[in-house]
Design a protein around this motif. Structure first.
Motif, PDB file in Angstrom:
ATOM      1  N   PHE A   1      49.351 -17.480   0.927  1.00  0.00           N
ATOM      2  CA  PHE A   1      48.000 -16.917   0.926  1.00  0.00           C
ATOM      3  C   PHE A   1      47.208 -17.598   2.031  1.00  0.00           C
ATOM      4  CE2 PHE A   1      43.548 -17.223  -0.760  1.00  0.00           C
ATOM      5  CZ  PHE A   1      43.223 -15.872  -0.629  1.00  0.00           C
ATOM      6  N   ASP A   2      46.457 -16.806   2.755  1.00  0.00           N
ATOM      7  CA  ASP A   2      45.607 -17.341   3.823  1.00  0.00           C
ATOM      8  C   ASP A   2      44.307 -17.813   3.183  1.00  0.00           C
ATOM      9  OD1 ASP A   2      44.601 -18.074   6.220  1.00  0.00           O
ATOM     10  OD2 ASP A   2      44.489 -16.051   7.074  1.00  0.00           O
TER      11      ASP A   2
ATOM     12  N   TYR B   1      46.814 -20.560   6.068  1.00  0.00           N
ATOM     13  CA  TYR B   1      47.937 -20.041   5.305  1.00  0.00           C
ATOM     14  C   TYR B   1      48.616 -21.177   4.541  1.00  0.00           C
ATOM     15  CZ  TYR B   1      52.094 -17.385   4.075  1.00  0.00           C
ATOM     16  OH  TYR B   1      53.098 -16.756   3.384  1.00  0.00           O
TER      17      TYR B   1
ATOM     18  N   ARG C   1      45.711 -14.009  -9.814  1.00  0.00           N
ATOM     19  CA  ARG C   1      46.968 -13.265  -9.830  1.00  0.00           C
ATOM     20  C   ARG C   1      47.717 -13.427 -11.155  1.00  0.00           C
ATOM     21  NH1 ARG C   1      50.985 -12.690  -5.068  1.00  0.00           N
ATOM     22  NH2 ARG C   1      51.416 -10.992  -6.489  1.00  0.00           N
TER      23      ARG C   1
ATOM     24  N   TYR D   1      43.097 -21.571  -2.725  1.00  0.00           N
ATOM     25  CA  TYR D   1      44.438 -21.048  -2.993  1.00  0.00           C
ATOM     26  C   TYR D   1      44.655 -20.934  -4.505  1.00  0.00           C
ATOM     27  CZ  TYR D   1      49.538 -20.678  -3.195  1.00  0.00           C
ATOM     28  OH  TYR D   1      50.826 -20.255  -3.443  1.00  0.00           O
TER      29      TYR D   1
ATOM     30  N   THR E   1      55.141 -18.622  -2.331  1.00  0.00           N
ATOM     31  CA  THR E   1      54.116 -17.580  -2.393  1.00  0.00           C
ATOM     32  C   THR E   1      52.965 -17.975  -1.486  1.00  0.00           C
ATOM     33  OG1 THR E   1      54.688 -16.994  -4.674  1.00  0.00           O
ATOM     34  CG2 THR E   1      52.484 -16.381  -3.898  1.00  0.00           C
TER      35      THR E   1
ATOM     36  N   TRP F   1      42.657 -18.171  -6.133  1.00  0.00           N
ATOM     37  CA  TRP F   1      43.344 -16.894  -5.902  1.00  0.00           C
ATOM     38  C   TRP F   1      44.573 -16.769  -6.796  1.00  0.00           C
ATOM     39  CZ3 TRP F   1      48.362 -16.647  -3.744  1.00  0.00           C
ATOM     40  CH2 TRP F   1      48.824 -15.355  -3.461  1.00  0.00           C
TER      41      TRP F   1
ATOM     42  N   ASN G   1      53.531 -12.536  -1.548  1.00  0.00           N
ATOM     43  CA  ASN G   1      52.502 -11.941  -0.700  1.00  0.00           C
ATOM     44  C   ASN G   1      52.757 -12.333   0.738  1.00  0.00           C
ATOM     45  OD1 ASN G   1      50.210 -10.569  -0.044  1.00  0.00           O
ATOM     46  ND2 ASN G   1      48.843 -12.319  -0.377  1.00  0.00           N
TER      47      ASN G   1
END
Length: 705
Positions: free
Chosen positions: A434-435, A470, A491, A484, A432, A487, A705
């Motif tokens: 994420f930037d 990322y 979620r 990260y 998974t 975030w 994502n």
């Protein structure tokens, strides 16, 4: 036995006369009344024996051993006693106690007619108070007065000198000899008699006076011990009158000669022996662990806390403590002295024993929850400390497992493990992505602090150059990317992260933490960065569950517990349950290889915060480092499939006293060395890779994502 049943009326009157001479109060009663009591008392039907006379409920010490079953950690007792069979008592000791206390023990039926006549004559002639108590009667009296359930008032009443009490002893003695053999009664007496100097029973007495087992007693030693039971408080040669003890020894030796059991020259040689005592004390409680192993007390202390929580040993803590100190348990613990030695030596390289900071460290076995070591750079001792030094260098405060004034320490980013597990369980795979920015503003409300952006929690990365960009779970966990995981917490839901930590054994000992966990978990975003207090033991246990592929086991200090009869206790076995899907746990372990310089099964690790650990250890390993805000604490936890170790650096008395970032490298050495030494010679085991559905995004099966 026929003689017992046919005791004639004359003997009954004689016995009653002896009773009249035993108590001053009784002596003032009319003779006819006294004799009447005696006749009635002994001609009543045979009494039903209390069960305690066959199986005395004596208080016996419990012993605590290391995992080898032979290394004594300490004992727990109110009376220093441990029962032994007659076969483990030297024959000269058996002969000596009979010669000293009841030379006709093997001839009479429980009440000695000759002794009664002798005592009666002496009482009538010169007013002395001979009691004619046989060894069987003394045993009865000791059992009835020694019931651990009695109060002191009840115990005093059971030993007061009265006609009714003496009659009861006689009647019970006569009945007891119909049920038990002479050797059974002798064994019971030897195990229950008080020998002075705090030693109850012949085994404790042999150790107390001569530092040996009762089977190894010499003639002179046995005669000395046998002579003590008459006046144990005054004749005790350690604390009382050694000359009186020698006189009693000579008396016993003379009696052995008179009965033909010892030759005169042998007895004379024994009389000539000097008083060669070799006193030793039995350790009692955790502060009495061997002096050279003062650090063992922390494990012992945690064992007692564990025991106090076990309903199998009583309904309340007080009852459980009485059970421990009176029950005669043999407890073989999970404690490994070699692992403890390594852990203690390593933490004292981090901080000296009198440093204001500590590095408490716990070692746990995955799959069983057995705790091998609890180490900290302190002495477990009640000795005084320098003025102003609360917990150093001596303390009995539990600094490793929590309790007392210790609610725990912030463990920083090691709590990201719970976020990752919650995400994997929710269907988010390891890749998974994420930037991750240098700072992220979340939806979680906060009241203050540096990570506050208009009332919203907005954490930053510790190293923008090495962390921003990322990321997947693999390298975000390896590099410890705060934004990260902030975030990811949004979620998956902060409440699910908190619940995951609780599921893996994290206990909220601080009131504020407990309140947030119960009422504010949905908004507790910072939880993922380890802002709550925990202990090395809780943390090692949680990571051990990941190592065991999702099988969490309550930390336990024992391998086995048997009672005084050799029966296993119902408590103490592993208390385990599957709290994670096996593949979810495998996925978390795969990502946890990244921080410590190992490589995931999917070759996705790209940098870690403790990247030398894998090379130094020389076997597959996983783990995580953590730093609290401002480096107030530093934490390292590492695990293999066989062992988990957690170490935290902190100031237990002042959380505001930052330990600094540099200590983290030393904690890596601590956990690495403990793992290396503890696993030396053990097979190298690798982690099982997770399935692709947990590791990778699969179209139609997983979302990402």
């Amino acid at each position: 036995m026929i003689r017992v049943r046919r005791l004639d009326k004359l003997m009954t009157i004689v016995i009653a006369g002896v009773l009249a001479g035993l108590a001053l109060a009784v002596a003032a009663l009319p003779a006819a009344l006294v004799l009447g009591i005696g006749v009635r008392g002994l001609t009543e039907p045979w009494p039903e024996l209390p069960a305690s006379l066959s199986t005395p409920p004596t208080a016996q010490r419990s012993t605590l051993y290391a995992n080898d079953g032979t290394t004594l950690i300490t004992s727990f007792y109110t009376e220093d006693r441990v029962d032994v069979p007659l076969s483990r008592v030297a024959p000269v000791m058996r002969q000596a106690i009979v010669a000293a206390e009841d030379v006709r023990f093997y001839q009479h039926p429980g009440v000695d007619a000759r002794g009664v006549v002798r005592a009666f004559t002496a009482n009538q002639r010169d007013g002395t108070r001979q009691g004619a108590s046989t060894l069987t009667m003394q045993y009865v009296r000791n059992v009835l007065a020694g019931d651990p359930a009695l109060t002191e008032e009840q115990r005093a009443k059971a030993t007061e000198i009265t006609v009714s009490r003496k009659l009861k002893e006689m009647r019970y003695a006569l009945a007891l000899e119909r049920k038990l053999s002479k050797d059974q009664i002798l064994a019971g007496y030897l195990n229950i008699a008080y020998f002075g100097a705090g030693a109850y029973g012949v085994a404790a007495a042999s150790k107390r006076y001569f530092s040996k087992q009762p089977a190894a007693l010499t003639l002179a030693e046995a005669a000395l011990l046998a002579g003590l039971v008459r006046s144990p408080n005054t004749d005790d040669p350690i604390n009382g009158d050694a000359d009186a003890a020698l006189l009693r020894r000579a008396y016993v030796l003379d009696r052995l000669v008179e009965t033909g059991q010892v030759a005169p020259d042998v007895a004379a040689a024994a009389k000539a022996e000097p008083l060669l005592l070799k006193p030793s004390t039995t350790p009692n409680d955790c502060t009495a662990v061997p002096e050279e192993h003062a650090d063992w007390g922390f494990f012992c202390d945690w064992f007692t806390s564990w025991w106090n929580e076990q309903p199998a040993f009583g309904a309340t803590v007080d009852e459980r403590q009485r059970t421990l100190r009176r029950g005669g348990f043999r407890i073989v613990t999970s404690f490994d002295p070699a692992v403890q030695q390594t852990a203690s030596a390593q933490v004292r390289k981090v901080y000296d024993v009198d440093d204001r900071r500590v590095a408490p460290t716990a070692v746990v076995q995955p799959g069983t929850g057995r705790v091998l070591a609890l180490a900290v750079n302190r002495n477990y001792s009640m000795a005084d400390n320098p003025a102003g030094w609360t917990n150093r260098p001596n303390t009995v405060n539990q600094l490793v497992a929590g309790g007392g004034t210790i609610v725990g320490y912030q463990a920083g980013s090691t709590f990201k493990m719970f976020t990752m597990l919650a995400a994997l369980e929710a269907g988010l795979p390891l890749d998974t992505g994420f930037d991750a920015p240098a700072r992220i503003v979340t939806r979680f409300e906060v009241g203050g602090g540096s990570a506050n952006c208009g009332g919203r929690w907005c954490p930053v990365n510790a190293d923008p150059l090495g962390m921003d960009g990322y990321r997947t779970m693999w390298d975000a966990f390896g590099r410890s990317v705060n934004t990260y995981f902030a975030w990811l917490t949004e979620r998956v839901g902060a409440d699910r992260v908190v619940e995951m930590a609780e599921r893996l054994g994290i206990r909220f000992r601080a009131e504020d933490d407990a309140r947030l966990a119960r009422y504010g978990a949905r908004d507790w975003g910072p939880f993922t960065l380890g802002v709550t207090a925990t202990t090395p033991l809780d943390l090692a246990g949680a990571y051990a569950a990941v190592a065991a592929e999702g099988r969490w086991c309550a930390p336990t200090p024992v391998l086995s517990i048997t009672d005084s009869g050799g029966r296993p206790a119902t408590a103490g076995g592993p208390d385990c349950r599957q709290v994670l899907d096996v593949d979810v746990a495998r996925g978390a372990a795969d990502a946890a290889r990244c921080p410590v310089g190992d490589q995931s099964m999917y070759q996705r690790c790209s940098g870690g915060t403790a990247s030398d650990l894998r090379a130094d250890l020389g076997r597959p390993v996983a783990g995580k480092t953590g730093s609290s805000d401002g480096n107030g604490t530093e934490t390292v936890v590492a695990f293999t499939p066989q062992l988990a170790v957690a170490s935290i650096a902190a100031n237990p008395d002042d959380p505001r006293d930052a330990v600094g970032a540099a200590v983290q490298a030393r904690l890596v050495d601590v956990v690495g060395t403990v793992l290396y030494d503890a696993l030396r010679g053990e097979p190298v085991r690798d982690f099982v890779p997770p399935g692709e559905s947990v590791a990778l995004r699969v179209t139609g099966a997983r979302t990402g994502n």
